[in-house]
Design an enzyme around this catalytic site. Structure first.
Site, PDB file in Angstrom:
ATOM      1  N   GLY A 173      26.610  27.950  30.742  1.00  0.00           N
ATOM      2  CA  GLY A 173      25.420  28.794  30.643  1.00  0.00           C
ATOM      3  C   GLY A 173      24.608  28.812  31.923  1.00  0.00           C
ATOM      4  O   GLY A 173      24.105  29.866  32.345  1.00  0.00           O
ATOM      5  N   HIS A 222      29.893  25.053  24.686  1.00  0.00           N
ATOM      6  CA  HIS A 222      29.572  23.793  23.991  1.00  0.00           C
ATOM      7  C   HIS A 222      28.380  23.903  23.049  1.00  0.00           C
ATOM      8  O   HIS A 222      28.025  22.954  22.369  1.00  0.00           O
ATOM      9  CB  HIS A 222      29.408  22.631  24.987  1.00  0.00           C
ATOM     10  CG  HIS A 222      28.128  22.613  25.771  1.00  0.00           C
ATOM     11  ND1 HIS A 222      27.105  21.746  25.468  1.00  0.00           N
ATOM     12  CD2 HIS A 222      27.720  23.318  26.837  1.00  0.00           C
ATOM     13  CE1 HIS A 222      26.119  21.918  26.337  1.00  0.00           C
ATOM     14  NE2 HIS A 222      26.467  22.867  27.177  1.00  0.00           N
ATOM     15  N   CYS A 256      16.910  18.432  29.066  1.00  0.00           N
ATOM     16  CA  CYS A 256      16.639  18.438  30.500  1.00  0.00           C
ATOM     17  C   CYS A 256      15.325  17.746  30.817  1.00  0.00           C
ATOM     18  O   CYS A 256      15.139  17.223  31.901  1.00  0.00           O
ATOM     19  CB  CYS A 256      16.580  19.867  31.009  1.00  0.00           C
ATOM     20  SG  CYS A 256      17.866  20.883  30.313  1.00  0.00           S
TER      21      CYS A 256
HETATM   22  C1  LIG Z   1      22.297  24.733  27.029  1.00  0.00           C
HETATM   23  C2  LIG Z   1      21.575  25.917  27.560  1.00  0.00           C
HETATM   24  C3  LIG Z   1      21.827  26.403  28.847  1.00  0.00           C
HETATM   25  C4  LIG Z   1      22.764  25.714  29.799  1.00  0.00           C
HETATM   26  O1  LIG Z   1      24.089  25.832  29.429  1.00  0.00           O
HETATM   27  P1  LIG Z   1      25.180  24.858  30.100  1.00  0.00           P
HETATM   28  O2  LIG Z   1      26.488  25.365  29.629  1.00  0.00           O
HETATM   29  O3  LIG Z   1      24.875  23.488  29.583  1.00  0.00           O
HETATM   30  O4  LIG Z   1      25.009  24.975  31.579  1.00  0.00           O
HETATM   31  C5  LIG Z   1      21.163  27.534  29.254  1.00  0.00           C
HETATM   32  N1  LIG Z   1      20.295  28.168  28.447  1.00  0.00           N
HETATM   33  C6  LIG Z   1      20.026  27.745  27.204  1.00  0.00           C
HETATM   34  C7  LIG Z   1      19.088  28.499  26.351  1.00  0.00           C
HETATM   35  C8  LIG Z   1      20.654  26.593  26.719  1.00  0.00           C
HETATM   36  O5  LIG Z   1      20.380  26.165  25.492  1.00  0.00           O
END
Ligand SMILES: *Cc1c(COP(=O)(O)O)cnc(C)c1O
Length: 394
Positions: free
Chosen positions: A69, A200, A323
């Site tokens: 993401g 994930h 985070c």
């Molecule tokens: C988890 C998350 C991300 C980051 O995704 P990753 O695959 O862990 O880099 C970005 N935006 C939102 C809203 C998320 O919940």
């Protein structure tokens, strides 16, 4: 152990694990190779692309596989910014409660001369489309608003926002990481130009995701090198991860309506039970939220202590975003919906999964009530609140 942190990550489904295993053990070729095992890998890669595209109503050519993401958010926003700069449009509209993958990218662009307008998300955690429309200017090149918030779960009026953006000819990106696989999404009907997702968060593997970019929206590269992914993302594709992601997503789509119903019922029971704790408040709108999201503030306690004691009781939850945990700053999301620092510190996010049992719901309610009472019993802040030295805020 009760795992209630599915917004941070989910357990891979058996379907996804099996799909991944078959690639690792049998179809391990490089999709760019010309001999048969390479071509077989290419074939299953393209099947995965078609599956993913179909779930969100896109065409396969509009799907670009990424490492997750965060990468998809970065690439979407930086691409739109590059197009904007070329056309002399350097204004971006977003919201105050985006994920840091979006907010930090916007901060970087600000240093490069872009102007950023962050919309208020109000007490209920919902963007107002009319305020968004007012914020648009002649030089706006991008609107980026998340589909559903990762901390408080509130679902945004995406279709209305998409229609406004289309009307004003402004690109619309949505970080749909929390929504894909959980809520119905149709990029055509929702008028979405760019969309980010991560495997994930829907029972796929970590380190893989995708970016949808509507045909005609020119992407810039974050990674230079080979010609993979239409030349827009170099590097040998993570075929095991991508195939497992597609399997997880197809499964999530298949079970979506039923899962949503099950989760919503449990979510609402948790909201009712935890809401009975004195001086507590639900964060975000009670109904316009993800089926599995519960987020509360409890006055007079520290969220971190609450989490540790819940862990002792076998409940794995979060104070908000993975985070920000470990830092002393309260969640920017809770501040954005108007919670003051003291109150924002006492937060608890439960993001439940389909396997949560009825008795788990009761056990969570009982445990949180006990632990909150226990922590308050020796909290100096709580003493001041109870003696009237400080006014209660919740
Ligand atoms: C988890 C998350 C991300 C980051 O995704 P990753 O695959 O862990 O880099 C970005 N935006 C939102 C809203 C998320 O919940």
């Amino acid at each position: 152990m009760i795992y209630a942190d599915n917004a941070a990550t989910t357990k891979m489904s058996k379907t996804a694990v099996d799909a991944m295993m078959s690639v690792i053990t049998e179809n391990y070729g490089n999709p760019s190779s010309l001999y048969s095992i390479g071509q077989k890998a290419k074939e299953i890669l393209e099947e995965a692309r078609a599956t993913v595209a179909d779930v969100i109503g896109a065409k396969p050519q509009e799907i670009l596989f990424t490492s997750g993401g965060s990468e998809a958010d970065n690439q979407a926003i930086l691409s739109a910014a590059a197009l904007g700069r070329k056309n002399g449009k350097m204004h971006i509209v977003s919201t105050a409660f985006e994920h840091h993958a979006v907010l930090h990218t916007l901060e970087k662009l600000k240093k490069e001369g872009f102007e950023i307008t962050l919309l208020d998300v109000h007490e209920d955690g919902i963007v107002r489309p009319e305020e968004l429309e007012k914020a648009l200017r002649e030089d706006t090149c991008l609107v980026t608003v998340m589909f559903a918030n990762n901390e408080i779960g509130t679902v945004q009026p995406i279709r209305e926002i998409g229609e406004i953006c289309r009307k004003h000819k402004v690109l619309f990106h949505t970080d749909a990481v929390q929504a894909v696989g959980h809520l119905p999404i149709d990029v055509e009907a929702d008028r979405i130009d760019l969309l980010s997702a991560s495997a994930h968060k829907f029972h796929g593997p970590k380190g893989v995701g995708f970016l949808y970019a509507r045909k005609g929206v020119r992407l810039s590269n974050l990674i230079e090198g080979g010609a993979q992914e239409n030349g827009k993302r170099a590097g040998t594709e993570n075929v095991p991860g991508i195939v497992a992601m597609a399997a997880a997503l197809a499964e999530a789509k298949e079970n979506m309506a039923r899962n949503a119903e099950i989760l919503t019922e449990k979510r609402d029971r948790l909201i009712q039970g935890l809401g009975a704790i004195p001086h507590s408040a639900l964060n975000g709108d009670a109904k316009r939220r993800l089926p599995g999201n519960v987020n509360f503030c409890f006055e007079g306690i520290e969220g971190e202590s609450l989490l540790l004691l819940l862990d002792d009781k076998g409940i794995e939850a979060s104070s908000g975003s993975a985070c920000t945990s470990g830092s002393l700053d309260p969640s920017h999301v809770l501040l954005a919906i108007g919670r003051v620092h003291d109150v924002a510190h006492g937060s608890l996010r439960l993001s439940i999964g389909e396997d949560l049992r009825d008795e788990d719901v009761d056990y969570i309610i009982r445990s949180v009530s006990e632990v909150v009472g226990y922590l308050r019993s020796f909290s100096p802040i709580w003493r001041d609140l109870e003696s009237g030295k400080k006014p209660h805020l919740l």
